[in-house]
Write a protein that holds these residues in place. Structure first.
Motif, short mmCIF file in Angstrom:
data_model
loop_
_atom_site.label_atom_id
_atom_site.label_comp_id
_atom_site.label_asym_id
_atom_site.label_seq_id
_atom_site.Cartn_x
_atom_site.Cartn_y
_atom_site.Cartn_z
N ARG A 22 17.57 40.59 0.36
CA ARG A 22 18.82 41.15 0.88
C ARG A 22 18.56 42.29 1.86
O ARG A 22 19.14 42.36 2.95
CB ARG A 22 19.66 41.66 -0.31
CG ARG A 22 20.94 42.42 0.06
CD ARG A 22 21.79 42.64 -1.16
NE ARG A 22 22.18 41.36 -1.74
CZ ARG A 22 23.22 40.62 -1.32
NH1 ARG A 22 24.01 41.05 -0.36
NH2 ARG A 22 23.48 39.46 -1.88
N CYS A 23 17.68 43.15 1.45
CA CYS A 23 17.38 44.33 2.25
C CYS A 23 16.75 43.93 3.60
O CYS A 23 17.14 44.46 4.65
CB CYS A 23 16.44 45.20 1.43
SG CYS A 23 16.35 46.84 2.02
N ILE A 24 15.83 42.99 3.57
CA ILE A 24 15.19 42.54 4.81
C ILE A 24 16.22 41.88 5.72
O ILE A 24 16.25 42.15 6.94
CB ILE A 24 14.00 41.59 4.50
CG1 ILE A 24 12.86 42.38 3.84
CG2 ILE A 24 13.50 40.90 5.78
CD1 ILE A 24 11.74 41.50 3.28
N CYS A 25 17.09 41.04 5.16
CA CYS A 25 18.14 40.39 5.97
C CYS A 25 19.05 41.44 6.62
O CYS A 25 19.41 41.34 7.80
CB CYS A 25 18.98 39.45 5.11
SG CYS A 25 18.11 37.98 4.57
N HIS A 26 19.42 42.44 5.83
CA HIS A 26 20.29 43.52 6.32
C HIS A 26 19.63 44.25 7.50
O HIS A 26 20.28 44.50 8.52
CB HIS A 26 20.56 44.47 5.14
CG HIS A 26 21.37 45.69 5.47
ND1 HIS A 26 22.59 45.95 4.88
CD2 HIS A 26 21.14 46.73 6.31
CE1 HIS A 26 23.07 47.10 5.36
NE2 HIS A 26 22.21 47.60 6.22
N GLU A 27 18.35 44.56 7.36
CA GLU A 27 17.65 45.31 8.42
C GLU A 27 17.46 44.45 9.67
O GLU A 27 17.60 44.94 10.79
CB GLU A 27 16.31 45.85 7.93
CG GLU A 27 16.38 46.80 6.73
CD GLU A 27 17.44 47.87 6.81
OE1 GLU A 27 17.76 48.33 7.92
OE2 GLU A 27 17.98 48.26 5.76
N ILE A 28 17.14 43.17 9.47
CA ILE A 28 16.98 42.29 10.65
C ILE A 28 18.31 42.16 11.38
O ILE A 28 18.35 42.14 12.61
CB ILE A 28 16.39 40.92 10.23
CG1 ILE A 28 14.91 41.11 9.81
CG2 ILE A 28 16.48 39.91 11.39
CD1 ILE A 28 14.22 39.85 9.32
N ILE A 61 11.96 46.94 14.73
CA ILE A 61 11.16 47.59 13.68
C ILE A 61 12.07 47.90 12.50
O ILE A 61 13.17 48.43 12.69
CB ILE A 61 10.57 48.93 14.16
CG1 ILE A 61 9.79 48.76 15.47
CG2 ILE A 61 9.71 49.57 13.09
CD1 ILE A 61 9.47 50.09 16.16
N ALA A 62 11.59 47.58 11.29
CA ALA A 62 12.34 47.95 10.08
C ALA A 62 11.38 48.41 9.00
O ALA A 62 10.23 47.95 8.93
CB ALA A 62 13.15 46.75 9.59
N VAL A 63 11.84 49.32 8.17
CA VAL A 63 11.10 49.70 6.97
C VAL A 63 12.01 49.44 5.77
O VAL A 63 13.23 49.63 5.86
CB VAL A 63 10.63 51.18 7.00
CG1 VAL A 63 9.65 51.40 8.14
CG2 VAL A 63 11.80 52.16 7.13
N VAL A 64 11.42 48.99 4.69
CA VAL A 64 12.20 48.75 3.47
C VAL A 64 11.40 49.26 2.26
O VAL A 64 10.17 49.23 2.26
CB VAL A 64 12.57 47.25 3.25
CG1 VAL A 64 13.42 46.72 4.39
CG2 VAL A 64 11.34 46.39 3.08
N GLY A 79 17.79 55.79 1.07
CA GLY A 79 18.11 54.42 1.45
C GLY A 79 17.04 53.44 0.99
O GLY A 79 15.93 53.84 0.63
N MET A 80 17.41 52.17 0.99
CA MET A 80 16.45 51.10 0.63
C MET A 80 15.81 50.52 1.88
O MET A 80 14.88 49.72 1.78
CB MET A 80 17.17 49.97 -0.09
CG MET A 80 17.69 50.31 -1.47
SD MET A 80 18.74 48.97 -2.10
CE MET A 80 17.49 47.82 -2.68
N GLY A 81 16.35 50.87 3.02
CA GLY A 81 15.81 50.32 4.26
C GLY A 81 16.36 51.07 5.45
O GLY A 81 17.38 51.77 5.35
N LEU A 82 15.65 50.94 6.57
CA LEU A 82 16.11 51.58 7.80
C LEU A 82 15.58 50.76 8.98
O LEU A 82 14.43 50.33 8.97
CB LEU A 82 15.57 53.02 7.88
CG LEU A 82 16.15 53.90 8.98
CD1 LEU A 82 17.59 54.31 8.67
CD2 LEU A 82 15.28 55.15 9.18
N ALA A 83 16.42 50.56 9.96
CA ALA A 83 16.01 49.83 11.17
C ALA A 83 15.97 50.82 12.33
O ALA A 83 16.77 51.77 12.38
CB ALA A 83 17.00 48.70 11.46
#
Ligand code: NI
Length: 157
Positions: A126-132, A58-61, A44-48
């Motif tokens: 995009r990835c940060i918005c998706h995780e938030i 908390i999120a990682v990208v 994945g590119m990110g995970l919350a």
């Protein structure tokens, strides 16, 4: 470190609002390490955090080999528009177009509790918005321009 099980769409848990992190301690570091490992193992590119069953903000990208840990993230600036197909480790194989800002600036804390800001464009934004969104119980299929197609395929919400 350990690979955690990813919560799938359809479970109520993914729809809950996560609470801010207050303690920047060893439990948090362990959780972040597990999140990173789980994200990488799942390609994945990110995970919350709610995706592994923890209702904390908390999120990682990881985008273009740059890895970021975002704790209590908040978007403080956004600019432009961008449309791309998105997927999600909690949703399965469906990919759908989502309109997002082209560029965002986010404020967050690192694992030691130090505040920082990060500006990202295109996929990082995009990835940060998706995780938030995950931290507020929102999934990309809710916002997707292809939501009808998803529902027609029998996709869960
Ligand atoms: Ni996701």
């Amino acid at each position: 470190m350990a690979i955690r099980k990813i919560v799938k769409i359809g479970e109520d848990f993914l729809r809950k609002k996560s609470k801010p992190v207050q303690n920047f301690d060893e439990d948090l570091w362990q959780l972040l390490d597990d999140m990173k490992e789980t994200m990488i193992a799942s390609d994945g590119m990110g995970l919350a955090a709610p995706q592994i069953g923890v209702l904390r903000r908390i999120a990682v990208v990881e985008v273009n080999n740059a890895y970021f840990e975002l704790i209590n993230p908040q978007i403080i600036k956004s600019k432009g528009e961008d449309v791309e197909e998105e997927g999600c480790l909690s949703v399965g194989s469906f990919k759908g177009r989502v309109k997002r800002p082209y560029e965002i600036t986010v404020s967050a804390f690192d694992r030691f509790g130090y505040p920082f800001t990060l500006t990202g464009e295109k996929w990082l934004a995009r990835c940060i918005c998706h995780e938030i969104d995950h931290l507020d119980g929102i999934l990309f299929v809710d916002k997707s321009m292809d939501k009808d197609k998803y529902l027609k395929q029998g996709g869960k919400i």
